[in-house]
Design an enzyme around this catalytic site. Structure first.
Site, PDB file in Angstrom:
ATOM      1  N   GLY A  81      50.069  64.908  49.163  1.00  0.00           N
ATOM      2  CA  GLY A  81      48.797  64.260  49.446  1.00  0.00           C
ATOM      3  C   GLY A  81      47.808  65.224  50.071  1.00  0.00           C
ATOM      4  O   GLY A  81      46.604  65.150  49.811  1.00  0.00           O
TER       5      GLY A  81
ATOM      6  N   ASP B 288      53.699  61.822  47.339  1.00  0.00           N
ATOM      7  CA  ASP B 288      53.265  61.416  48.678  1.00  0.00           C
ATOM      8  C   ASP B 288      52.528  60.079  48.613  1.00  0.00           C
ATOM      9  O   ASP B 288      51.434  59.984  48.059  1.00  0.00           O
ATOM     10  CB  ASP B 288      52.345  62.515  49.228  1.00  0.00           C
ATOM     11  CG  ASP B 288      51.944  62.314  50.671  1.00  0.00           C
ATOM     12  OD1 ASP B 288      52.146  61.206  51.192  1.00  0.00           O
ATOM     13  OD2 ASP B 288      51.425  63.274  51.278  1.00  0.00           O
TER      14      ASP B 288
ATOM     15  N   CYS C 130      47.360  63.989  58.953  1.00  0.00           N
ATOM     16  CA  CYS C 130      48.384  64.927  58.496  1.00  0.00           C
ATOM     17  C   CYS C 130      49.496  64.948  59.533  1.00  0.00           C
ATOM     18  O   CYS C 130      49.248  64.827  60.737  1.00  0.00           O
ATOM     19  CB  CYS C 130      47.771  66.320  58.348  1.00  0.00           C
ATOM     20  SG  CYS C 130      48.976  67.661  58.249  1.00  0.00           S
TER      21      CYS C 130
ATOM     22  N   ASN D  26      60.795  68.503  55.796  1.00  0.00           N
ATOM     23  CA  ASN D  26      59.551  69.178  55.436  1.00  0.00           C
ATOM     24  C   ASN D  26      59.564  70.601  55.986  1.00  0.00           C
ATOM     25  O   ASN D  26      59.439  70.811  57.193  1.00  0.00           O
ATOM     26  CB  ASN D  26      58.357  68.396  55.995  1.00  0.00           C
ATOM     27  CG  ASN D  26      57.023  69.050  55.678  1.00  0.00           C
ATOM     28  OD1 ASN D  26      56.959  70.064  54.992  1.00  0.00           O
ATOM     29  ND2 ASN D  26      55.951  68.469  56.186  1.00  0.00           N
TER      30      ASN D  26
ATOM     31  N   SER E  41      57.492  72.887  56.463  1.00  0.00           N
ATOM     32  CA  SER E  41      56.030  72.925  56.447  1.00  0.00           C
ATOM     33  C   SER E  41      55.438  74.320  56.621  1.00  0.00           C
ATOM     34  O   SER E  41      55.874  75.089  57.485  1.00  0.00           O
ATOM     35  CB  SER E  41      55.485  72.018  57.550  1.00  0.00           C
ATOM     36  OG  SER E  41      54.080  72.100  57.590  1.00  0.00           O
ATOM     37  N   PRO E  42      54.405  74.643  55.835  1.00  0.00           N
ATOM     38  CA  PRO E  42      53.669  75.889  56.063  1.00  0.00           C
ATOM     39  C   PRO E  42      52.772  75.805  57.294  1.00  0.00           C
ATOM     40  O   PRO E  42      52.148  76.792  57.671  1.00  0.00           O
ATOM     41  CB  PRO E  42      52.835  76.037  54.777  1.00  0.00           C
ATOM     42  CG  PRO E  42      52.673  74.653  54.275  1.00  0.00           C
ATOM     43  CD  PRO E  42      53.928  73.918  54.652  1.00  0.00           C
TER      44      PRO E  42
END
EC number: 4.1.3.1
Length: 542
Positions: free
Chosen positions: A103, A170, A208, A428, A430-431
């Protein structure tokens, strides 16, 4: 199907056949850990008079379930990342067994309003389903293109790629109430998603998972979302994989106190001096008096300090110490009131009065913020509590976290599997995390499998498609500006040739030969306008 004008007996027979079919479907091993609160009859009567078709996404859901089951059995991990476009999907399919649609990426690059922005889920609700359809149609096209070559015997076994890689998408927080959740799920199924995840944030204040100010909804409210997702899939006859995500680990706000399972984590004013003086009243008066933003922040900070905002068990501990009670009294209270006890505020107050002889001042309405939301102190154990509540309604559980913390991931996994042994989990990668600071290079290499050993069988880098695209284009643009065609010839085309990348022959990759075949078929075997005929420049690569 049955005609709506058919006899009552015929309609009853059709309905019963649907009920029998649904009950047989639900008895399959696929659903052994899935809880439904409705009957097959309730689903059958909502399907209409035409038996549902088998959606292509249902086949992909079944494939995904098998993939995840094999990983769970073998102690391995399905790892993937967020894909931006068909180019990335076709290359990912060579090496990965699932595709993720983010998303966040859609919000910044693919909103159906064409208006980019941060990941606040404020884009039109068909945005992510649209991207799923975009990618799934590309998968189907490349599969058809390849299948023709397989049938003609013009492709080597080693060249064959499984382009039909299941897509997990998402679902954000559902984009509204339960009817919106139902319609969103339906869109995902119709457009090719094998699985979706849905989170326990409010849809109106969605952020987020790595932003501040996250607000979660009551436990039961999110369970209702999960039930609705499954209900929509059942109506459509879909085996949709459902991932329940909780953002409660770092949540600081709660939309309602309706669910007693949340009461342990709600902050309240503990100083009677603020009784009858809600923070919002003070702020509203200050606004009318012309207060600046800085003034309002100071007022809020000073009020919170005076109110001594705490969790109820902390208020009890303070009161017990003030009354001269020893640690055993506090331990007795905490043995009955803890993150996983699901104790209501009324039960906590009653126990406090029993142990201390007085009712404690604790008011969670007084500190409510400007939006009327309750102050909440989540954490890993809060996420465990919520994941345990969600687990019967979802195939996988996922705790959104702020750091790639192995010990935290272990605590969450052990907390969930203590009640639901073998429960599948997602993580996740995550970056948004600074991986260089978080762990050594050696730890980075083993992190995924170490999580896999804990039960995290599906792991994904949400925005790797975005970041790799940005990096590649930035570097090529810089070199192209400086070196001209040398940058393309040496850094792109030569590397494509050296590595055997199919896209170097982009006409063939795009399906020009496949379409030429359709043209010839339509014209009796001849097509003067064939795209890949004599003169095509791609012959230079033979």
């Amino acid at each position: 199907m049955v005609s709506v004008k058919a006899s009552a007996a015929e309609k009853k027979e059709f309905l019963q056949s649907q009920i029998d079919e649904i009950e047989k479907w639900w008895s399959e091993p696929r659903w052994k850990d899935t809880k439904r609160i409705y009957s097959a009859y309730e689903i059958a009567k909502r399907r209409g008079s035409v038996k549902p078709n088998t959606f292509p996404s249902t086949v992909m859901s079944q494939k995904l379930f098998k993939i995840l089951g094999e990983h769970a059995k073998n102690g391995t991990v399905s790892k993937t990342f967020g894909a931006l476009d068909p180019v990335q999907v076709t290359q990912m399919s060579k090496y990965l067994d699932t595709i993720y649609v983010s998303g966040w990426q859609c919000s910044s690059t693919a909103s159906t309003s064409n208006e980019p922005g941060p990941d606040l889920a404020d884009y039109p609700m068909d945005t992510v389903p649209n991207k799923v359809e975009h990618l799934f149609k590309a998968q189907q096209f490349h599969d058809r293109k390849q299948w023709e070559r397989i049938c003609d015997g013009t492709i080597e076994e080693s060249e064959i790629i499984d382009y039909l890689t299941p897509i997990v998408a998402d679902g954000d927080a559902g984009h509204g109430g339960l009817t919106a959740v139902f319609k969103l799920t339906k869109m995902f199924i119709e457009r090719g998603a094998a699985g979706i995840h849905i989170e326990d944030q409010t849809s109106t204040n969605k952020k987020c998972g790595h932003m501040a100010g996250r607000c979660v909804i009551p436990v039961q409210e999110h369970i209702n979302r999960l039930i609705t997702c499954r209900m929509a899939a059942d109506v459509l006859g879909s085996d949709l994989i459902l991932v329940a995500r909780t953002d409660s680990e770092a949540a600081t706000l709660l939309s309602s106190t309706a669910d007693s399972r949340d009461h342990y984590f709600i902050l309240g004013a503990s100083n009677p001096a603020v009784k009858g003086k809600p923070l919002n009243d003070l702020l509203n008066k200050a606004i009318l008096d012309g207060a600046t933003i800085d003034d309002l922040q100071t007022i809020e900070k000073e009020w919170l300090a005076k109110a001594d905002v705490k969790l109820f068990h902390e208020v009890f501990a303070d009161a017990a110490k003030a009354a001269g009670k020893d640690q055993s009294v506090i331990d007795q209270f905490n043995s009955k009131v803890n993150p996983l006890s699901e104790t209501s505020i009324y039960e906590m107050q009653a126990l406090a009065k029993e142990l201390l002889g007085t009712e404690l001042f604790f008011d969670w309405d007084l500190p409510r913020g400007r939006e009327g939301l309750y102050r909440y102190q989540g954490g890993t154990q809060c996420s465990v509590m919520r994941a345990r509540a969600f687990a019967p309604y979802a195939d996988l559980c996922w705790m959104e976290s702020n750091y790639p913390d192995y010990e935290q991931a272990k605590e969450f996994a052990e907390g969930v599997t203590a009640k639901f042994p073998g429960k599948w989990m997602a993580y996740n990668l995550s970056p948004s995390f600074n991986w260089t600071k978080a762990m050594s290079v050696d730890e980075q290499e083993t992190f995924i499998q170490r999580l896999g050993d804990l039960g995290y069988i599906w792991q994904f880098i949400t925005l790797a498609g975005l970041h790799t695209s940005g990096l590649a284009i930035e570097q090529f643009s810089k070199n192209f500006a400086k070196l001209g065609m040398k940058a393309y010839a040496q850094d792109i085309q030569k590397k494509e040739l050296d590595n055997g990348i199919d896209m170097v022959k982009h006409q063939k990759w795009s399906g020009a030969e496949y379409i030429d075949g359709l043209l010839r078929l339509a014209q009796g075997g001849l097509a003067a306008t064939a795209a890949m005929g004599q003169g095509v420049t791609e012959d230079q690569f033979k």
